[in-house]
Design a protein around this motif. Structure first.
Motif, PDB file in Angstrom:
ATOM      1  N   THR B   7      36.933  28.353  35.780  1.00 34.39           N
ATOM      2  CA  THR B   7      36.798  29.794  36.040  1.00 34.39           C
ATOM      3  C   THR B   7      37.073  30.119  37.502  1.00 34.39           C
ATOM      4  OG1 THR B   7      34.406  29.575  36.350  1.00 34.39           O
ATOM      5  CG2 THR B   7      35.170  30.169  34.162  1.00 34.39           C
ATOM      6  N   THR B   8      37.061  29.090  38.351  1.00 36.57           N
ATOM      7  CA  THR B   8      37.390  29.324  39.766  1.00 36.57           C
ATOM      8  C   THR B   8      38.894  29.285  40.026  1.00 36.57           C
ATOM      9  OG1 THR B   8      37.025  26.965  40.125  1.00 36.57           O
ATOM     10  CG2 THR B   8      35.202  28.439  40.655  1.00 36.57           C
ATOM     11  N   ASP B   9      39.686  28.907  39.005  1.00 37.33           N
ATOM     12  CA  ASP B   9      41.144  28.918  39.198  1.00 37.33           C
ATOM     13  C   ASP B   9      41.605  30.340  39.502  1.00 37.33           C
ATOM     14  OD1 ASP B   9      41.260  26.242  38.585  1.00 37.33           O
ATOM     15  OD2 ASP B   9      41.883  26.547  36.494  1.00 37.33           O
ATOM     16  N   PRO B  10      42.581  30.475  40.410  1.00 38.76           N
ATOM     17  CA  PRO B  10      43.043  31.841  40.726  1.00 38.76           C
ATOM     18  C   PRO B  10      43.654  32.547  39.520  1.00 38.76           C
ATOM     19  CG  PRO B  10      44.343  30.163  41.905  1.00 38.76           C
ATOM     20  CD  PRO B  10      43.213  29.448  41.236  1.00 38.76           C
ATOM     21  N   ASP B  11      44.264  31.792  38.601  1.00 41.11           N
ATOM     22  CA  ASP B  11      44.895  32.449  37.450  1.00 41.11           C
ATOM     23  C   ASP B  11      44.018  32.370  36.196  1.00 41.11           C
ATOM     24  OD1 ASP B  11      45.070  29.769  37.007  1.00 41.11           O
ATOM     25  OD2 ASP B  11      47.185  29.780  36.378  1.00 41.11           O
ATOM     26  N   PHE B  12      42.704  32.130  36.385  1.00 37.35           N
ATOM     27  CA  PHE B  12      41.849  31.951  35.206  1.00 37.35           C
ATOM     28  C   PHE B  12      41.851  33.175  34.295  1.00 37.35           C
ATOM     29  CE2 PHE B  12      37.866  32.641  32.958  1.00 37.35           C
ATOM     30  CZ  PHE B  12      37.865  31.534  32.133  1.00 37.35           C
ATOM     31  N   ASP B  13      41.695  34.358  34.886  1.00 42.95           N
ATOM     32  CA  ASP B  13      41.567  35.552  34.047  1.00 42.95           C
ATOM     33  C   ASP B  13      42.765  35.727  33.127  1.00 42.95           C
ATOM     34  OD1 ASP B  13      39.094  36.186  34.960  1.00 42.95           O
ATOM     35  OD2 ASP B  13      39.787  37.616  36.468  1.00 42.95           O
ATOM     36  N   ARG B  14      43.944  35.524  33.702  1.00 42.07           N
ATOM     37  CA  ARG B  14      45.152  35.696  32.902  1.00 42.07           C
ATOM     38  C   ARG B  14      45.220  34.651  31.795  1.00 42.07           C
ATOM     39  NH1 ARG B  14      49.594  33.295  32.664  1.00 42.07           N
ATOM     40  NH2 ARG B  14      49.321  32.072  34.564  1.00 42.07           N
ATOM     41  N   ARG B  15      44.898  33.396  32.165  1.00 42.88           N
ATOM     42  CA  ARG B  15      45.023  32.327  31.166  1.00 42.88           C
ATOM     43  C   ARG B  15      43.958  32.451  30.082  1.00 42.88           C
ATOM     44  NH1 ARG B  15      45.923  26.600  33.772  1.00 42.88           N
ATOM     45  NH2 ARG B  15      46.591  26.179  31.630  1.00 42.88           N
ATOM     46  N   PHE B  16      42.774  32.896  30.466  1.00 42.58           N
ATOM     47  CA  PHE B  16      41.737  33.104  29.467  1.00 42.58           C
ATOM     48  C   PHE B  16      42.128  34.259  28.532  1.00 42.58           C
ATOM     49  CE2 PHE B  16      37.599  34.946  28.092  1.00 42.58           C
ATOM     50  CZ  PHE B  16      37.102  33.836  27.418  1.00 42.58           C
ATOM     51  N   ALA B 317      29.200  31.315  31.406  1.00 38.19           N
ATOM     52  CA  ALA B 317      29.584  30.726  30.113  1.00 38.19           C
ATOM     53  C   ALA B 317      29.259  31.679  28.973  1.00 38.19           C
ATOM     54  CB  ALA B 317      28.871  29.384  29.918  1.00 38.19           C
ATOM     55  N   ALA B 318      28.066  32.288  29.026  1.00 41.99           N
ATOM     56  CA  ALA B 318      27.669  33.211  27.961  1.00 41.99           C
ATOM     57  C   ALA B 318      28.585  34.427  27.931  1.00 41.99           C
ATOM     58  CB  ALA B 318      26.221  33.654  28.165  1.00 41.99           C
ATOM     59  N   ALA B 319      28.948  34.935  29.100  1.00 38.81           N
ATOM     60  CA  ALA B 319      29.832  36.111  29.155  1.00 38.81           C
ATOM     61  C   ALA B 319      31.205  35.772  28.567  1.00 38.81           C
ATOM     62  CB  ALA B 319      29.965  36.609  30.589  1.00 38.81           C
ATOM     63  N   LEU B 320      31.712  34.561  28.883  1.00 39.74           N
ATOM     64  CA  LEU B 320      33.000  34.157  28.312  1.00 39.74           C
ATOM     65  C   LEU B 320      32.888  34.012  26.794  1.00 39.74           C
ATOM     66  CD1 LEU B 320      34.107  31.481  30.946  1.00 39.74           C
ATOM     67  CD2 LEU B 320      35.047  33.799  30.651  1.00 39.74           C
ATOM     68  N   SER B 321      31.790  33.439  26.337  1.00 35.74           N
ATOM     69  CA  SER B 321      31.599  33.275  24.897  1.00 35.74           C
ATOM     70  C   SER B 321      31.602  34.628  24.199  1.00 35.74           C
ATOM     71  CB  SER B 321      30.281  32.542  24.629  1.00 35.74           C
ATOM     72  OG  SER B 321      30.005  32.524  23.251  1.00 35.74           O
ATOM     73  N   ASP B 322      30.944  35.606  24.795  1.00 36.10           N
ATOM     74  CA  ASP B 322      30.933  36.937  24.180  1.00 36.10           C
ATOM     75  C   ASP B 322      32.323  37.539  24.116  1.00 36.10           C
ATOM     76  OD1 ASP B 322      28.412  37.301  23.239  1.00 36.10           O
ATOM     77  OD2 ASP B 322      27.853  38.883  24.649  1.00 36.10           O
ATOM     78  N   ARG B 323      33.163  37.181  25.070  1.00 34.70           N
ATOM     79  CA  ARG B 323      34.540  37.708  24.990  1.00 34.70           C
ATOM     80  C   ARG B 323      35.308  37.027  23.856  1.00 34.70           C
ATOM     81  NH1 ARG B 323      37.226  37.870  30.758  1.00 34.70           N
ATOM     82  NH2 ARG B 323      38.920  38.795  29.527  1.00 34.70           N
ATOM     83  N   VAL B 324      35.011  35.751  23.604  1.00 32.62           N
ATOM     84  CA  VAL B 324      35.643  35.055  22.473  1.00 32.62           C
ATOM     85  C   VAL B 324      35.053  35.547  21.157  1.00 32.62           C
ATOM     86  CG1 VAL B 324      35.968  32.801  21.370  1.00 32.62           C
ATOM     87  CG2 VAL B 324      36.184  33.027  23.861  1.00 32.62           C
TER      88      VAL B 324
END
Lengths: 437, 437
Positions: B7-16, B317-324
């Protein structure tokens, strides 16, 4: 002339079966046009919305003017009379009170094996409400869709309503305010549904879309289903009235006509045990119809789909009603509770002579978005449940896994899913080691 | 190689975001073929079923042999081992106990105005369960669909399961017996769905159809929707695991592989706060995968859709899970209850290291038919509610109508629905006359 049948007629079964399969809706196939509008909205976002609104609603917008601003809303709402505001407020409060009781409970328990099980309800994060423009703009429908969403706890509530030629019904904006709608966009048609499902720069996407609409809106909802949740696709409205002798024929006639005036495809059915009442109602309809402003629509509905059935007794009437599974069921009989106990397939039941269906459309409290076209056999009206979803919960103690895990290993093997079995067995192995040491 | 992101990768948001919109399903368009099969089954009934079964399942039937007879069922069930029977019985009982708690309550109350309001739940009269033949014939799915229907009180429960070359899985018949299925037909595909929706001389129509199936079955369910109710159209299965450091990497790897072995389109996602655990799990998957009988399927799923995400902390992690909004969510952390409170979009949550998702597929009790493809944002797993519908109830006393009726008259006028208003006003007039006299 409406159809009149007696259950004692030799050909009753066949003719009644014909009524059950009667198709009342002309569904023009607009799927291809709608697919193009959705694709265009996904691709070009706000620009597509502005162009399509100019084309269909003769209204020039920019991305900045898609949304109704607070001053504009306030100015429109200020036009509403005190009497209309009071009536709408009463409706909103009664709908809110009814739907608040629908909120389901979470559950959690630990069973004898040591498994903690249950479920939790949570609202969808964002819901979008479609509101038709033009003549079928019903403020009551805004309340019936938006209030349950708010009661369910939906955080963001969006509304799209077209404003053809820039005209908007102030009561619709007031209903949105009373219900707690957060954002209102003057966009309609398939493009509004697409925008709410996929999002544009201006309209963030929602998770669930509800509300009535024309063939384009209905087709768009079907096409975006899966990407978002949708409510039912409503067909033409229906009422079935079961009445005994002694009931007021004018009231029954008005209730039948109230359904018929919705739409030429609407259907009004009377089942009575009293042939004299049947005649009196038919006469009252003919007498009352011409004075209605919507006489043409109501007359077409009554002529093409109106039905009067004379039944042997109330048990037979209830059984016929269950075969119709009507959207609205009125019981104008001496003991409506007893008869309601025999009617299990209906969207909503209105008991007794002082509960005309029309109060249910506005102020009684239950939702007026109800299953049509015999779908009350398997579906329910709109409720807070449409804006909630259930997450099941399980937590096994090591002891619980030791007791029920081996059955899972066995069943996984029988289904040929070895990793399933191993994922359980690996835990069981550790537990067994722990016991051995 | 699975995707690995920080999640610290600069392009994380796009790749996620790319992962969220990843399309895992090849939906071949079989709509036209399915429409023809449905039309044929509606027209020729049993004859069409027999011909289509001969063609697709290489099995010659007559209308008399469409249904499994009691002796044949008994003979098949007798082949099941005592161990398998015991495991399946335990599963059936646990599923029954869980779903019995889901039964909703009727409600009725009288408000201060004198309106008696409420709702009543009733089961659909008849439900049909589709069970796939061939390799994906899962007795556990029979239980997960049929038991809730029985618990809901469905009077007639029908099952269609193809028997290609005449072969049937005895465990499927045993599961049907344990669940209380009334009628079993050896018919599959779109023709089985059409027969259950429209009926034939042998198979009476049902009101609701549930159960998994291939592209033809899914398309058929979509096409008969409206005529009958259907459950969700399930996509490829998914698991998302949130794990802290200190958890067993082999167990996590097996849980990821258990999901992956379902289908090459399945997806397994690990989100962990511990980079070392991420490496250990990736290594364990590579080590454990080759020995699986379904290594090819699981390997393809892990290679194409497997994902490991290293998060800053559990909140992230929980916030990412909710997006999935995953179908299955495993929480392998020290305090899974606390983390579960932060995850609101998931079909089912499995708490703690001793609750592998595979026990949920079989024996924990909650349903394993769960929303896929991010639809847990707006929908729920299968439950007794899928086999029940709600009828709303309203009965107004004359006094209640006198209080709230005028608001209905006002709103009807504002919507231009005069017969609505008159149907209420006629009663109010009588009440007023009564008061005056």
């Amino acid at each position: 002339m409406p159809i009149t049948l007696k259950t004692t007629d030799p050909d009753f079964d066949r003719r009644f079966a014909d009524i059950l399969v009667m198709k009342r809706e002309d569904s023009t196939d607009v799927n291809d046009a709608v697919a193009r509008i959705i694709a265009d909205t996904r691709k070009r976002g706000d620009l597509a919305l502005c162009e399509l609104t100019a084309r269909f609603d003769r209204l020039e917008l920019t991305p900045d003017s898609l949304r109704f601003g607070p001053e504009e809303i306030a100015a429109q709402i200020a036009k509403v009379s005190d009497e209309d505001r009071a009536a709408l407020s009463m409706a909103a409060e009664r709908i809110r009170a009814y739907h608040a009781r629908q909120m389901p409970e979470n559950a959690e328990w630990t069973d004898p094996e040591g498994a903690t099980l249950g479920w939790r309800w949570s609202p969808v994060s964002a819901a979008g409400l479609y509101v038709p423009g033009g003549q079928a703009t019903y403020p009551s429908s805004v309340l019936m869709n938006a209030v349950p969403a708010r009661v369910a706890g939906v955080r963001r509530l969006v509304m799209c309503v077209p404003a053809p030629d820039g005209v908007i019904n102030p009561l619709v904006l007031l209903a949105a305010e009373l219900a707690g709608v957060d954002e209102i966009y003057r966009v309609g048609g398939a493009q509004a549904v697409a925008a709410m499902a996929y999002g544009t720069d201006t309209i963030a996407p929602v998770d669930k879309i509800t509300g009535p609409g024309n063939a384009y809106v209905a087709a768009a909802k079907r096409q975006v289903f899966g990407r978002v949740g949708i409510d039912m696709i409503a067909g033409p409205s229906e009422v079935l009235i079961i009445a005994e002798g002694g009931q007021n024929p004018d009231w029954i006639a008005l209730d039948l006509l109230a359904q018929a005036e919705h739409d030429a495809d609407a259907q009004s059915i009377l089942i009575t045990t009293d042939p004299a009442l049947a005649d009196a109602v038919a006469g009252a309809v003919d007498r009352l119809l011409p004075s209605l402003p919507r006489a043409e629509i109501a007359g077409a509905s009554w002529r093409d789909y109106g039905t009067i059935i004379i039944a042997r007794d109330l048990d037979e009437a209830a059984a016929l009603s269950d075969r119709v599974a009507p959207e609205h069921l009125e019981l104008l009989v001496d003991d409506p509770e007893a008869l309601a106990g025999k009617c299990t397939h209906a969207g909503a039941i209105f008991l007794g002579a002082f509960t005309p269906e029309a109060v249910g459309d506005y102020v009684s409290g239950p939702n007026h978005v109800l299953p049509t076209a015999r779908s009350a056999r398997f579906s329910s009206g709109l409720s807070v449940m449409d804006f909630l979803k259930r997450t099941t919960i399980a937590r096994l103690s090591p002891g619980a896994l030791a007791q029920i895990g081996p059955a899972a290993v066995r069943l996984a093997a029988s289904e040929g899913l070895q990793a399933h079995g191993q994922s359980v067995q690996a835990r069981l192995d550790q537990l067994n080691e722990g016991q051995g040491s």
